[in-house]
Design an enzyme around this catalytic site. Structure first.
Site, PDB file in Angstrom:
ATOM      1  N   ARG A   1      45.897  41.515  29.493  1.00 12.99           N
ATOM      2  CA  ARG A   1      44.909  42.552  29.203  1.00 12.99           C
ATOM      3  C   ARG A   1      43.569  41.946  28.768  1.00 12.99           C
ATOM      4  NH1 ARG A   1      44.393  46.641  24.318  1.00 12.99           N
ATOM      5  NH2 ARG A   1      43.374  48.403  25.338  1.00 12.99           N
TER       6      ARG A   1
ATOM      7  N   HIS B   1      39.752  42.861  30.009  1.00 15.24           N
ATOM      8  CA  HIS B   1      38.689  43.289  29.092  1.00 15.24           C
ATOM      9  C   HIS B   1      37.521  42.306  29.078  1.00 15.24           C
ATOM     10  CE1 HIS B   1      40.928  46.534  26.584  1.00 15.24           C
ATOM     11  NE2 HIS B   1      41.152  46.645  27.861  1.00 15.24           N
TER      12      HIS B   1
ATOM     13  N   ASP C   1      33.427  35.932  31.572  1.00 14.20           N
ATOM     14  CA  ASP C   1      32.620  34.889  30.945  1.00 14.20           C
ATOM     15  C   ASP C   1      33.080  34.564  29.524  1.00 14.20           C
ATOM     16  OD1 ASP C   1      31.942  37.183  29.646  1.00 14.20           O
ATOM     17  OD2 ASP C   1      29.778  37.048  29.993  1.00 14.20           O
TER      18      ASP C   1
ATOM     19  N   SER D   1      33.276  36.465  27.059  1.00 12.29           N
ATOM     20  CA  SER D   1      32.507  37.158  26.015  1.00 12.29           C
ATOM     21  C   SER D   1      33.420  37.939  25.063  1.00 12.29           C
ATOM     22  CB  SER D   1      31.461  38.089  26.640  1.00 12.29           C
ATOM     23  OG  SER D   1      32.070  39.084  27.429  1.00 12.29           O
TER      24      SER D   1
ATOM     25  N   ASN E   1      39.035  47.755  22.170  1.00 12.32           N
ATOM     26  CA  ASN E   1      39.543  46.493  21.622  1.00 12.32           C
ATOM     27  C   ASN E   1      39.908  46.558  20.142  1.00 12.32           C
ATOM     28  OD1 ASN E   1      39.238  45.086  24.067  1.00 12.32           O
ATOM     29  ND2 ASN E   1      37.095  44.577  23.609  1.00 12.32           N
TER      30      ASN E   1
ATOM     31  N   HIS F   1      50.458  47.639  33.756  1.00 22.03           N
ATOM     32  CA  HIS F   1      51.138  48.427  32.724  1.00 22.03           C
ATOM     33  C   HIS F   1      52.646  48.450  32.956  1.00 22.03           C
ATOM     34  CE1 HIS F   1      47.279  50.787  31.371  1.00 22.03           C
ATOM     35  NE2 HIS F   1      47.228  49.496  31.103  1.00 22.03           N
ATOM     36  N   THR F   2      53.145  47.504  33.702  1.00 21.26           N
ATOM     37  CA  THR F   2      54.585  47.287  33.847  1.00 21.26           C
ATOM     38  C   THR F   2      55.128  46.483  32.673  1.00 21.26           C
ATOM     39  OG1 THR F   2      56.311  46.343  35.259  1.00 21.26           O
ATOM     40  CG2 THR F   2      54.230  45.168  35.202  1.00 21.26           C
TER      41      THR F   2
HETATM   42  C1  HEM Z   1      42.934  51.746  34.677  1.00 23.45           C
HETATM   43  C2  HEM Z   1      42.389  51.801  33.488  1.00 23.45           C
HETATM   44  C3  HEM Z   1      43.086  51.310  32.264  1.00 23.45           C
HETATM   45  C4  HEM Z   1      43.179  51.972  31.082  1.00 23.45           C
HETATM   46  C5  HEM Z   1      42.602  53.328  30.762  1.00 23.45           C
HETATM   47  C6  HEM Z   1      43.958  51.147  30.200  1.00 23.45           C
HETATM   48  C7  HEM Z   1      44.251  51.468  28.894  1.00 23.45           C
HETATM   49  C8  HEM Z   1      45.150  50.781  28.109  1.00 23.45           C
HETATM   50  C9  HEM Z   1      45.548  51.180  26.790  1.00 23.45           C
HETATM   51  C10 HEM Z   1      45.032  52.390  26.028  1.00 23.45           C
HETATM   52  C11 HEM Z   1      46.471  50.296  26.364  1.00 23.45           C
HETATM   53  C12 HEM Z   1      47.204  50.306  25.024  1.00 23.45           C
HETATM   54  C13 HEM Z   1      46.401  49.533  23.985  1.00 23.45           C
HETATM   55  C14 HEM Z   1      46.928  49.733  22.597  1.00 23.45           C
HETATM   56  O1  HEM Z   1      47.770  50.602  22.380  1.00 23.45           O
HETATM   57  O2  HEM Z   1      46.473  49.019  21.695  1.00 23.45           O
HETATM   58  C15 HEM Z   1      46.650  49.330  27.397  1.00 23.45           C
HETATM   59  C16 HEM Z   1      47.510  48.265  27.343  1.00 23.45           C
HETATM   60  C17 HEM Z   1      47.612  47.305  28.318  1.00 23.45           C
HETATM   61  N1  HEM Z   1      46.820  47.184  29.438  1.00 23.45           N
HETATM   62 FE1  HEM Z   1      45.615  48.608  30.168  1.00 23.45          FE
HETATM   63  N2  HEM Z   1      44.318  50.006  30.854  1.00 23.45           N
HETATM   64  C18 HEM Z   1      43.805  50.057  32.112  1.00 23.45           C
HETATM   65  C19 HEM Z   1      43.880  49.066  33.077  1.00 23.45           C
HETATM   66  C20 HEM Z   1      44.476  47.842  32.877  1.00 23.45           C
HETATM   67  C21 HEM Z   1      44.324  46.704  33.734  1.00 23.45           C
HETATM   68  C22 HEM Z   1      43.435  46.655  34.973  1.00 23.45           C
HETATM   69  C23 HEM Z   1      45.094  45.700  33.210  1.00 23.45           C
HETATM   70  C24 HEM Z   1      45.281  44.292  33.691  1.00 23.45           C
HETATM   71  C25 HEM Z   1      45.131  43.892  34.933  1.00 23.45           C
HETATM   72  C26 HEM Z   1      45.727  46.233  32.030  1.00 23.45           C
HETATM   73  C27 HEM Z   1      46.635  45.571  31.255  1.00 23.45           C
HETATM   74  C28 HEM Z   1      47.213  46.083  30.118  1.00 23.45           C
HETATM   75  C29 HEM Z   1      48.337  45.466  29.451  1.00 23.45           C
HETATM   76  C30 HEM Z   1      49.106  44.264  29.933  1.00 23.45           C
HETATM   77  C31 HEM Z   1      48.574  46.229  28.290  1.00 23.45           C
HETATM   78  C32 HEM Z   1      49.588  45.945  27.190  1.00 23.45           C
HETATM   79  C33 HEM Z   1      48.906  45.040  26.175  1.00 23.45           C
HETATM   80  C34 HEM Z   1      49.738  44.673  24.962  1.00 23.45           C
HETATM   81  O3  HEM Z   1      50.924  44.999  24.876  1.00 23.45           O
HETATM   82  O4  HEM Z   1      49.166  44.014  24.081  1.00 23.45           O
HETATM   83  N3  HEM Z   1      45.303  47.513  31.837  1.00 23.45           N
HETATM   84  N4  HEM Z   1      45.825  49.636  28.458  1.00 23.45           N
END
Ligand code: HEM
Ligand code: NAG
Ligand code: NAG
Ligand code: NAG
Ligand code: NAG
Ligand code: NAG
Ligand code: NAG
Ligand code: NAG
Ligand code: NAG
Ligand code: NAG
Ligand code: NAG
Length: 354
Positions: free
Chosen positions: A75, A79, A87, A89, A107, A206-207
């Site tokens: 993630r 970001h 970069d 940042s 974040n 999100h897998t």
């Molecule tokens: C499509 C738009 C996306 C939205 C709105 C989104 C939003 C979020 C949110 C709200 C969380 C939970 C954060 C938390 O509870 O602290 C999350 C977790 C995560 N996101 Fe996304 N995300 C998006 C796309 C992506 C992309 C493109 C990736 C990577 C290629 C990604 C990878 C992850 C991963 C791996 C987690 C779990 C992180 C952890 O357990 O620390 N997400 N995301």
């Protein structure tokens, strides 16, 4: 047969002409490449050949005590790339010149893994001082995190350099929110040159990993200000999530983004969406928006994990190429959380350039 025609005057002239044309071509190529260096898979082969295995070793070690860390690092790369390009940042702390992106909505109290990035940086500085950028550490970490979790492995394109600035306002504008509709998600990705296929493939990240109740509890109790739950949420899943996240309970409690295999990188994310087990609204939108072009893509990845993996790799490379700093732009940070010279000497930057 006059086969040794290389001595014939005609042929001799042609050879000279060819050499001259070739030389001109070389000069043109060099000129065209000047100042817009490309990322390269062999960038550290000379100066830090073990970079990838060093990164991998630190992540493997961290996974022993934190099964979530692979997801968190993946993630971080996202970001980083969405905000003024890949970069590094996102790694910068507040200082007199830095308004840290760590304070952006997406974040704050959410992005994690910074300590592991620091450990990776320390290991790399020991092995090859001043060579590997923090931006590339994030790129390699994402790939290693995915492959260590059962997902695809791929050749990472390298040579990014680190920014000397960060922009919290830009992070607030660029990072998509979990309450986004499909149109908003598409716009957010299009703003950095990513298309609908990229959106669906990359959402497949999100897998693995977790999300806090605060990012989806509106779907349980007051979806879109309706006073009731999100109709696209499976009723069984609604019960499970409501038990985990009581109304006005602790918003920091964690749920698995993929309840079937929480720490494995596979295609379950997409089969979850088909039975309305998407955790975030932004997840379920991909399948439940009626008539959307994303539905067929979800179906195809659900049916064929290799197709998902193949698309994911292509889209990660595309995302990893957003507005990168190369050549002599930016710097190679010595400490990923601060710009060189922010109470640091910057001599290693010189070493890195030559
Ligand atoms: C499509 C738009 C996306 C939205 C709105 C989104 C939003 C979020 C949110 C709200 C969380 C939970 C954060 C938390 O509870 O602290 C999350 C977790 C995560 N996101 Fe996304 N995300 C998006 C796309 C992506 C992309 C493109 C990736 C990577 C290629 C990604 C990878 C992850 C991963 C791996 C987690 C779990 C992180 C952890 O357990 O620390 N997400 N995301
Ligand atoms: C790279 O790492 C391996 C072990 O992981 C080690 O055997 C090898 O010597 C290292 N190579 C260099 C050039 O440091
Ligand atoms: C950085 O400083 C600003 C105030 O200048 C503050 O609002 C923000 O919370 C700080 N961010 C972090 C991550 O500490
Ligand atoms: C980040 O969250 C903390 C609460 O944990 C809060 O004090 C701080 O103001 C937030 N930072 C920003 C920039 O909103
Ligand atoms: C930060 O980003 C915002 C929004 O994109 C932009 O308006 C502002 O000029 C940027 N600030 C700096 C110092 O680049
Ligand atoms: C939320 O409600 C508004 C009308 O108030 C509607 O236009 C919009 O489509 C709804 N969003 C979702 C995701 O259902
Ligand atoms: C809320 O939940 C988080 C994560 O489970 C925990 O660390 C924190 O202590 C809890 N806060 C309160 C006030 O119970
Ligand atoms: C809800 O989930 C169950 C599995 O728990 C599944 O059999 C059912 O088809 C799902 N319902 C809908 C409407 O997707
Ligand atoms: C699954 O996708 C891969 C990669 O795109 C493709 O080569 C393969 O033929 C597909 N398998 C099936 C059964 O469609
Ligand atoms: C990366 O971006 C550059 C410049 O925008 C482009 O020329 C190059 O083809 C891109 N590479 C990949 C792998 O997308
Ligand atoms: C990097 O800088 C931070 C301050 O931003 C500091 O706390 C940390 O100890 C430094 N790390 C190393 C390895 O020097």
């Amino acid at each position: 047969m006059p086969s040794s025609s290389s001595s014939s005057p005609n042929n001799y002239n042609i050879k000279i002409l060819a050499s001259i044309l070739f030389a001109i071509l070389l000069i043109l190529c060099a000129g065209a490449g000047y100042g817009e260096a490309q990322l390269s898979p062999t960038f550290y082969d000379e100066d830090c050949p073990n970079a990838t295995s060093i990164v991998s070793a630190v992540i493997e070690e961290a996974l022993q005590t934190d099964p979530r860390i692979a997801a968190s690092l993946t993630r971080l790369f996202f970001h980083d790339c969405f905000v003024n390009g890949c970069d590094g940042s996102v790694l910068l702390d507040n200082s007199s010149t830095i308004d840290s992106e760590k304070g952006a909505f997406a974040n704050n109290n959410s992005a994690r893994g910074f300590d592991v990035v620091d450990n990776i940086k320390t290991a790399l500085e020991t092995a090859c001082p001043g060579i590997v950028s923090c931006a590339d550490i994030l790129a390699i970490s994402a790939e290693e995190s995915v492959s260590l979790s059962g997902g695809p492995s791929w050749t990472v394109l390298l040579g990014r350099r680190d920014s000397t600035t960060a922009n919290r306002t830009a992070a607030n504008e660029a990072l998509p929110a979990p309450s986004f509709t499909l149109d908003e998600l598409k716009a957010s990705f299009a703003a950095v040159g990513l298309d609908t296929t990229d959106l669906v493939a990359l959402s497949g990240a999100h897998t693995f990993g977790r999300a806090q109740c605060q990012f989806f509890s509106d779907r349980l109790y007051d979806f879109n200000s309706t006073g009731s739950s999100d109709p696209t949420l499976n009723s069984t899943y609604l019960e499970t999530l409501s038990a985990l996240c009581p109304e006005s309970g602790n918003g920091s409690v964690l749920a698995d983004l993929d309840p079937s295999t929480p720490d494995v990188f596979d295609a379950d994310y997409f089969s979850n969406l088909q039975v309305h087990y998407g955790l975030l609204q932004s997840d379920q939108e991909l399948f439940s928006t009626s008539g959307a072009d994303t539905v067929d893509i979800v179906d195809s990845y659900s049916a064929n994990q290799s197709a998902f993996f193949e698309s994911f790799v292509i889209s990660m490379n595309k995302m990893g190429n957003i507005s990168v700093l190369t050549g002599t732009d930016g710097e190679i940070r010595l400490n990923c959380s601060k710009v060189n010279g922010d109470s640091y000497g910057s001599s290693a930057t010189l070493i890195a350039e030559y």
